[in-house]
Enzyme design. Structure first.
Site, PDB file in Angstrom:
ATOM      1  N   LYS A 118       0.851  -1.198   0.000  1.00 47.24           N
ATOM      2  CA  LYS A 118       0.000   0.000   0.000  1.00 47.24           C
ATOM      3  C   LYS A 118       0.888   1.250   0.000  1.00 47.24           C
ATOM      4  O   LYS A 118       1.847   1.318  -0.736  1.00 47.24           O
ATOM      5  CB  LYS A 118      -1.007  -0.069   1.151  1.00 47.24           C
ATOM      6  N   ASP A 170      -5.799  -7.531   9.613  1.00 46.81           N
ATOM      7  CA  ASP A 170      -7.185  -7.024   9.619  1.00 46.81           C
ATOM      8  C   ASP A 170      -8.206  -8.056   9.130  1.00 46.81           C
ATOM      9  O   ASP A 170      -9.362  -8.044   9.558  1.00 46.81           O
ATOM     10  CB  ASP A 170      -7.322  -5.697   8.841  1.00 46.81           C
TER      11      ASP A 170
HETATM   12  P1  ADP Z   1      -7.788   0.793   5.629  1.00 46.34           P
HETATM   13  O1  ADP Z   1      -7.684  -0.018   4.406  1.00 46.34           O
HETATM   14  O2  ADP Z   1      -6.628   1.696   5.824  1.00 46.34           O
HETATM   15  O3  ADP Z   1      -8.095   0.021   6.846  1.00 46.34           O
HETATM   16  P2  ADP Z   1     -10.397   1.718   4.825  1.00 46.34           P
HETATM   17  O4  ADP Z   1     -11.010   0.389   4.934  1.00 46.34           O
HETATM   18  O5  ADP Z   1     -11.171   2.871   5.374  1.00 46.34           O
HETATM   19  O6  ADP Z   1      -8.983   1.845   5.459  1.00 46.34           O
HETATM   20  O7  ADP Z   1     -10.126   1.961   3.277  1.00 46.34           O
HETATM   21  C1  ADP Z   1      -9.669   3.186   2.831  1.00 46.34           C
HETATM   22  C2  ADP Z   1      -9.708   3.197   1.326  1.00 46.34           C
HETATM   23  O8  ADP Z   1     -11.038   3.014   0.865  1.00 46.34           O
HETATM   24  C3  ADP Z   1      -9.270   4.527   0.776  1.00 46.34           C
HETATM   25  O9  ADP Z   1      -7.930   4.439   0.413  1.00 46.34           O
HETATM   26  C4  ADP Z   1     -10.124   4.724  -0.432  1.00 46.34           C
HETATM   27  O10 ADP Z   1      -9.424   4.271  -1.553  1.00 46.34           O
HETATM   28  C5  ADP Z   1     -11.304   3.816  -0.251  1.00 46.34           C
HETATM   29  N1  ADP Z   1     -12.536   4.572   0.016  1.00 46.34           N
HETATM   30  C6  ADP Z   1     -12.759   5.530   0.935  1.00 46.34           C
HETATM   31  N2  ADP Z   1     -14.018   5.995   0.863  1.00 46.34           N
HETATM   32  C7  ADP Z   1     -14.611   5.299  -0.150  1.00 46.34           C
HETATM   33  C8  ADP Z   1     -15.902   5.321  -0.741  1.00 46.34           C
HETATM   34  N3  ADP Z   1     -16.845   6.172  -0.340  1.00 46.34           N
HETATM   35  N4  ADP Z   1     -16.150   4.462  -1.750  1.00 46.34           N
HETATM   36  C9  ADP Z   1     -15.189   3.612  -2.184  1.00 46.34           C
HETATM   37  N5  ADP Z   1     -13.967   3.567  -1.683  1.00 46.34           N
HETATM   38  C10 ADP Z   1     -13.664   4.391  -0.674  1.00 46.34           C
HETATM   39 MG    MG Z   2      -8.976  -1.189   8.052  1.00 46.01          MG
END
Ligand code: ADP
Ligand code: MG
Length: 523
Positions: free
Chosen positions: A204, A240
């Site tokens: 990432k 996760d």
């Molecule tokens: P992580 O993967 O860090 O745990 P998340 O599950 O919140 O965090 O994923 C974040 C990613 O999801 C962001 O990088 C973005 O690309 C994507 N994202 C954020 N909001 C949206 C949305 N409304 N629709 C689709 N993808 C989203």
């Molecule tokens: Mg997460």
């Protein structure tokens, strides 16, 4: 639609036409003849009704993957899984199938207050979780990890994490209370026990120096010690995917798969212990299963997915922090989807097939089309493209038509559907491999959570791909990363206390007791 006749039919757009036409073009050795041929094609195209539409469809065709190709992808995934599971082939496997040392799901009796950390790629959170059987209370705070720390040194990263924990403790008036901590660290780790996880490679947006090959629990403990202002003990590191599964399994006993569709993508599942050749545990002790963290994002890193990759996928990969790696992830997850869409839109603009050939400076900037735009645009249904026009405004695109809105929505829909279908091939492979009559898949991550159709698209495609008779559900896992880490920390904490109690007893007796308590660390 761009005004008729404005579309420039050059060599590049001819490449998107059918293979037959490309053959004619390639046989033209002479430059003059080639140019002549181009003129003829140009004239021919213009008598095709709605030829601009046809050109748009040609540009988008590579994103339409045939059903038989999804079946092939599922078969390839299984080959990769088996290569990763077997001791003698694991070294060369791209999909590493890491044993997690988590051998059963929680039983709902977990109690106490725990801290949890969630470092997943986009957000970093510190959580305080109180477990009272089925009742779970959580309080959490998001802290920003600045770009310079994501790309800095490991020491800077862990000092920053320790500082965030310390701030959290102060703001929650926890003082120097000794709290067990579970760490959801969502990067590929070779786990040597619940509290020992060696980072194999950053993925990432992260690339901190001096962390790959190191135990992240040790790095965290060292940073906490450097500060000297708290009594926090990290008892367990989980991925996760494991967090999502554990948290969902707390209330649903059928839950046997964890799936992440967020910044990145990954999955874990319950594997029979006799297939887990890499874990150093005795089969006769405790549960006969173990969670496997597949790290399936790396599927395709050996080139096996090249038959479905597009020029846009290759472009995204080439300009990433980790070229050549995480190929499957780059075709699916949130970190990359917006950029794939943007590259296609840029291509359409360059051929005057979109926005009358006029983009905007922002549209031409790498990373400026966010994945959340895809969700917003695809949420427009019979509302005069309200969200789509809002996105155009944010991108400072001055002139657009209804046809432009339709085209952009179509591009988003094709690319998000391909992502959902590719993820379904992975899930189909896992469900078929487990061969359990009924399975709940716990899903977490903003892409799945916020995209308006991801769930439905995945249900439909997975249903097509699983063996007849197998039943499954896709269930949103709420706050899996926090709750899951706390659950694992809770059991690890209980194991430690039991270890003290049983100190004087012989080791085999102790081992039997640990096994009965669901979680099992490497001896
Ligand atoms: P992580 O993967 O860090 O745990 P998340 O599950 O919140 O965090 O994923 C974040 C990613 O999801 C962001 O990088 C973005 O690309 C994507 N994202 C954020 N909001 C949206 C949305 N409304 N629709 C689709 N993808 C989203
Ligand atoms: Mg997460």
């Amino acid at each position: 639609m761009a005004a008729c006749g404005k579309v420039e039919v050059n060599e590049d757009i001819l490449d998107t036409l059918s293979p037959e036409l490309q053959v004619i073009k390639k046989t033209m050795q002479d430059k003059q003849m080639r140019l002549g041929m181009q003129e003829i094609l140009k004239a021919l195209l213009k008598i095709v009704p709605d030829y601009e539409n046809m050109l748009v469809e040609n540009v988008l065709r590579p994103f339409i993957v045939k059903d038989e190709d999804y079946i092939r992808i599922m078969d390839l995934m299984l080959e990769n899984f088996n290569k990763g599971l077997h001791k003698e082939t694991n070294k060369d496997a791209r999909v590493k199938m890491f044993p997690t040392y988590v051998r059963a799901v929680p039983d709902g009796t977990e109690e106490g207050d725990y801290l949890a950390l969630d470092l997943g790629g986009t957000n970093f959170r510190v959580l305080l979780i109180s477990l009272r059987g089925q009742e779970v209370n959580m309080d959490s705070k998001i802290y920003l990890i600045p770009q310079n720390i994501m790309l800095g040194t490991g020491e800077q990263l862990f000092d920053h994490i320790a500082e965030c924990i310390s701030k959290f403790m102060v703001s929650h008036k926890l003082g120097r209370k000794k709290l067990p901590l579970g760490f959801t660290f969502s990067f590929p780790c070779r786990q040597e026990g619940l509290d020992k996880a060696i980072l194999t490679t950053w993925t990432k947006g992260f690339k901190c120096e001096g962390v790959e090959g190191e135990d992240i629990v040790r790095l965290l403990h060292e940073a906490i010690k450097r500060r000297g202002d708290m009594a926090v003990d990290c008892l367990a590191v989980i991925n996760d995917t494991v967090g999502a599964l554990m948290s969902c399994a707390h209330s649903d006993r059928q839950c046997a798969v964890g799936l992440i569709l967020g910044t990145g993508t990954n999955a874990c599942y319950i594997e029979r212990l006799e297939n887990v050749e890499l874990a150093n545990v005795k089969a006769e002790d405790g549960p006969r299963e173990m969670l496997i963290n597949t790290e399936w994002g790396a599927f395709g890193d050996d080139g096996c997915l090249d038959f479905v990759r597009t020029e846009y996928d290759r472009h995204v990969d080439k300009h990433s922090l980790n070229p050549g790696l995480q190929i499957y992830e780059k075709m699916i997850s949130g970190m990359y989807m917006g950029e794939i869409v943007r590259l296609v839109l840029v291509k359409l603009v360059k051929h005057s097939l979109l926005f009358g050939g006029q983009g905007s400076e922002l549209l031409f900037q790498r990373g400026r089309f966010y994945t959340k735009y895809v969700s917003e645009i695809e949420s427009d249904v019979d509302d005069g493209f309200k969200n789509t026009k809002q996105v155009f405004e944010e991108l400072e695109i001055d002139k657009s038509t209804e046809e432009d809105c339709r085209i952009v929505q179509h591009v988003c829909s094709l690319i998000s559907s391909r992502a959902a279908y590719l993820a379904s091939a992975g899930i189909g492979c896992i469900l078929n491999k487990m061969d359990r009559p009924e399975v709940t898949v716990a899903v977490d991550g903003s892409l799945y959570r916020f995209h308006p159709h991801f769930h439905d698209l995945m249900m439909e495609k997975t249903q097509q791909l699983v063996k007849p008779g197998l039943k499954f559900k896709l269930m949103l896992s709420h706050d899996g990363s926090g709750k899951g880490a706390a659950l694992v920390a809770a059991v690890a904490h209980r194991l430690r206390q039991e270890a003290h109690t049983f100190q004087k007893e012989d080791k085999s007796n102790l081992r039997r007791n640990l096994g009965e308590m669901n979680l099992y660390e490497q001896s």
